[in-house]
Scaffold this motif. Structure first.
Motif, PDB file in Angstrom:
ATOM      1  N   UNK A  14       8.827  10.034  -0.896  1.00  0.00           N
ATOM      2  CA  UNK A  14       9.348   8.672  -0.704  1.00  0.00           C
ATOM      3  C   UNK A  14       9.357   8.351   0.786  1.00  0.00           C
ATOM      4  N   UNK A  15       8.631   7.327   1.206  1.00  0.00           N
ATOM      5  CA  UNK A  15       8.495   6.984   2.622  1.00  0.00           C
ATOM      6  C   UNK A  15       8.880   5.526   2.854  1.00  0.00           C
ATOM      7  N   UNK A  16       9.177   5.213   4.113  1.00  0.00           N
ATOM      8  CA  UNK A  16       9.539   3.856   4.525  1.00  0.00           C
ATOM      9  C   UNK A  16       8.442   3.312   5.430  1.00  0.00           C
ATOM     10  N   UNK A  17       7.876   2.169   5.053  1.00  0.00           N
ATOM     11  CA  UNK A  17       6.814   1.521   5.816  1.00  0.00           C
ATOM     12  C   UNK A  17       7.248   0.116   6.219  1.00  0.00           C
ATOM     13  N   UNK A  18       6.540  -0.455   7.202  1.00  0.00           N
ATOM     14  CA  UNK A  18       6.817  -1.829   7.621  1.00  0.00           C
ATOM     15  C   UNK A  18       5.526  -2.523   8.038  1.00  0.00           C
ATOM     16  N   UNK A  19       5.503  -3.822   7.821  1.00  0.00           N
ATOM     17  CA  UNK A  19       4.364  -4.659   8.202  1.00  0.00           C
ATOM     18  C   UNK A  19       4.884  -6.087   8.361  1.00  0.00           C
ATOM     19  N   UNK A  20       4.409  -6.789   9.371  1.00  0.00           N
ATOM     20  CA  UNK A  20       4.889  -8.146   9.611  1.00  0.00           C
ATOM     21  C   UNK A  20       3.792  -9.182   9.611  1.00  0.00           C
ATOM     22  N   UNK A  21       4.213 -10.436   9.518  1.00  0.00           N
ATOM     23  CA  UNK A  21       3.329 -11.582   9.722  1.00  0.00           C
ATOM     24  C   UNK A  21       2.158 -11.626   8.744  1.00  0.00           C
ATOM     25  N   UNK A  22       2.470 -11.654   7.456  1.00  0.00           N
ATOM     26  CA  UNK A  22       1.403 -11.764   6.462  1.00  0.00           C
ATOM     27  C   UNK A  22       0.769 -13.144   6.481  1.00  0.00           C
ATOM     28  N   UNK A  23       1.540 -14.175   6.790  1.00  0.00           N
ATOM     29  CA  UNK A  23       1.027 -15.552   6.894  1.00  0.00           C
ATOM     30  C   UNK A  23       0.126 -15.908   5.703  1.00  0.00           C
ATOM     31  N   UNK A  24       0.656 -15.742   4.521  1.00  0.00           N
ATOM     32  CA  UNK A  24      -0.093 -16.059   3.304  1.00  0.00           C
ATOM     33  C   UNK A  24      -0.104 -17.567   3.058  1.00  0.00           C
ATOM     34  N   UNK A  25      -1.160 -18.031   2.418  1.00  0.00           N
ATOM     35  CA  UNK A  25      -1.281 -19.488   2.201  1.00  0.00           C
ATOM     36  C   UNK A  25      -2.070 -19.778   0.924  1.00  0.00           C
ATOM     37  N   UNK A  84       2.815   0.342   8.841  1.00  0.00           N
ATOM     38  CA  UNK A  84       3.203   1.410   9.767  1.00  0.00           C
ATOM     39  C   UNK A  84       4.257   2.295   9.113  1.00  0.00           C
ATOM     40  N   UNK A  85       4.108   3.599   9.269  1.00  0.00           N
ATOM     41  CA  UNK A  85       5.106   4.544   8.772  1.00  0.00           C
ATOM     42  C   UNK A  85       6.324   4.513   9.700  1.00  0.00           C
ATOM     43  N   UNK A  86       7.476   4.215   9.141  1.00  0.00           N
ATOM     44  CA  UNK A  86       8.712   4.177   9.913  1.00  0.00           C
ATOM     45  C   UNK A  86       9.508   5.466   9.736  1.00  0.00           C
ATOM     46  N   UNK A  87       9.569   5.953   8.492  1.00  0.00           N
ATOM     47  CA  UNK A  87      10.367   7.154   8.204  1.00  0.00           C
ATOM     48  C   UNK A  87       9.841   7.825   6.948  1.00  0.00           C
ATOM     49  N   UNK A  88       9.751   9.137   6.984  1.00  0.00           N
ATOM     50  CA  UNK A  88       9.377   9.903   5.789  1.00  0.00           C
ATOM     51  C   UNK A  88      10.605  10.487   5.141  1.00  0.00           C
ATOM     52  N   UNK A 108       4.161   3.812  -5.222  1.00  0.00           N
ATOM     53  CA  UNK A 108       5.194   3.097  -5.987  1.00  0.00           C
ATOM     54  C   UNK A 108       6.612   3.506  -5.642  1.00  0.00           C
ATOM     55  N   UNK A 109       6.808   4.763  -5.235  1.00  0.00           N
ATOM     56  CA  UNK A 109       8.159   5.238  -4.923  1.00  0.00           C
ATOM     57  C   UNK A 109       8.582   4.924  -3.485  1.00  0.00           C
ATOM     58  N   UNK A 110       7.687   4.353  -2.679  1.00  0.00           N
ATOM     59  CA  UNK A 110       7.976   4.051  -1.276  1.00  0.00           C
ATOM     60  C   UNK A 110       8.692   2.708  -1.127  1.00  0.00           C
ATOM     61  N   UNK A 132      17.314   6.279   1.503  1.00  0.00           N
ATOM     62  CA  UNK A 132      17.899   7.620   1.598  1.00  0.00           C
ATOM     63  C   UNK A 132      19.320   7.505   2.142  1.00  0.00           C
ATOM     64  N   UNK A 133      19.624   8.158   3.275  1.00  0.00           N
ATOM     65  CA  UNK A 133      20.978   8.049   3.821  1.00  0.00           C
ATOM     66  C   UNK A 133      21.037   7.083   5.008  1.00  0.00           C
ATOM     67  N   UNK A 134      20.044   6.196   5.107  1.00  0.00           N
ATOM     68  CA  UNK A 134      20.004   5.185   6.157  1.00  0.00           C
ATOM     69  C   UNK A 134      20.377   3.808   5.596  1.00  0.00           C
TER      70      UNK A 134
END
Length: 246
Positions: free
Chosen positions: A1-12, A242-246, A43-45, A114-116
């Motif tokens: 189980x990992x934590x990822x992040x991504x910004x600015x999808x700007x979907x239209x 981007x991987x933030x936390x594993x 799926x578990x991320x 998790x514990x965050x």
């Protein structure tokens, strides 16, 4: 189980706002998002999307964009960006009720990994206008706009403190902080956002909003005052989460 992040999808998908004019990296960018998120996120991320999700100005105008996000793998947590007109901060609870178990909207609340405790708000930074001399050096700026920017920073800090308060009250002592805007303005080395990160012993601050190579260095990247800062603007990462936390 990992934590990822991504910004600015700007979907239209419903709004007539193609991103191609902003550079080659944006050509068919929604295909890149779908491809890379599916390659990387399981799926578990957990995937935190740090704002500017849709060009739709009303909720009905961004249903297809939100459905696209829903169909991405993992648990999706959304932060509010400056272009997310469909999301009134006062209606966050309503959005969370409507999209319950599908999307979580992070504003005046917190999420758990998790514990965050995952805390966050849109944030704000002063982006000018700046006045420069013939050498391109900044010699001044619009003071009225700077005063207004401070008011907006104060408002966002109130919201961020509420997020911390609720998480702390629930017993959490480990934090990852998310912003849409960068944590500092162009001329700042520190800000209220970096100070609150230090105050609560935040491990990582994740932000986006900075577009184009000339803007990627606008704020902090890497380790600073004991906190790790990560820029996750879509074009900066070529839409790889981007991987933030594993």
């Amino acid at each position: 189980m990992a934590l990822y992040a991504l910004g600015d999808l700007h979907l239209s998908f419903q709004a007539d706002k193609p991103m191609d004019s902003f550079g080659r990296v944006w050509k068919h960018h929604e295909r890149k998002i779908e491809k890379y998120v599916n390659q990387i996120v399981k799926p578990e991320d957990t995937l935190v999307l740090t704002g500017d999700h849709s060009w739709g100005r009303k909720l009905e105008e961004c249903r297809e964009d939100l459905a696209f996000i829903e169909n991405l793998p993992g648990r999706k947590i959304l932060l509010r960006g400056n272009h997310d007109m469909f999301w009134d901060a006062k209606k966050t609870e309503r959005l969370n009720r409507e999209f319950s178990s599908r999307l979580f909207f992070l504003q005046n609340n917190f999420a758990v990994y998790k514990d965050y405790a995952l805390v966050g708000t849109k944030g704000f930074t002063f982006e000018g206008p700046f006045y420069v001399n013939y050498r391109g050096q900044i010699i001044g700026w619009d003071e009225e706009r700077q005063i207004q920017a401070k008011k907006l920073v104060d408002r966002e800090m109130t919201r961020l403190r509420e997020s911390f308060r609720l998480a702390y009250g629930a017993g959490y002592r480990k934090f990852i902080m998310f912003l849409h805007y960068p944590p500092t303005s162009v001329l700042e080395k520190t800000s209220p956002f970096t100070e609150i990160a230090r105050e609560y012993g935040v491990e990582t601050v994740v932000y986006s909003h900075c577009h184009g190579e000339s803007r990627f260095g606008d704020s902090i990247r890497g380790d600073f005052q004991g906190v790790h800062y990560i820029l996750v603007s879509g074009d900066y990462l070529n839409f790889h989460p981007a991987l933030v936390k594993e």
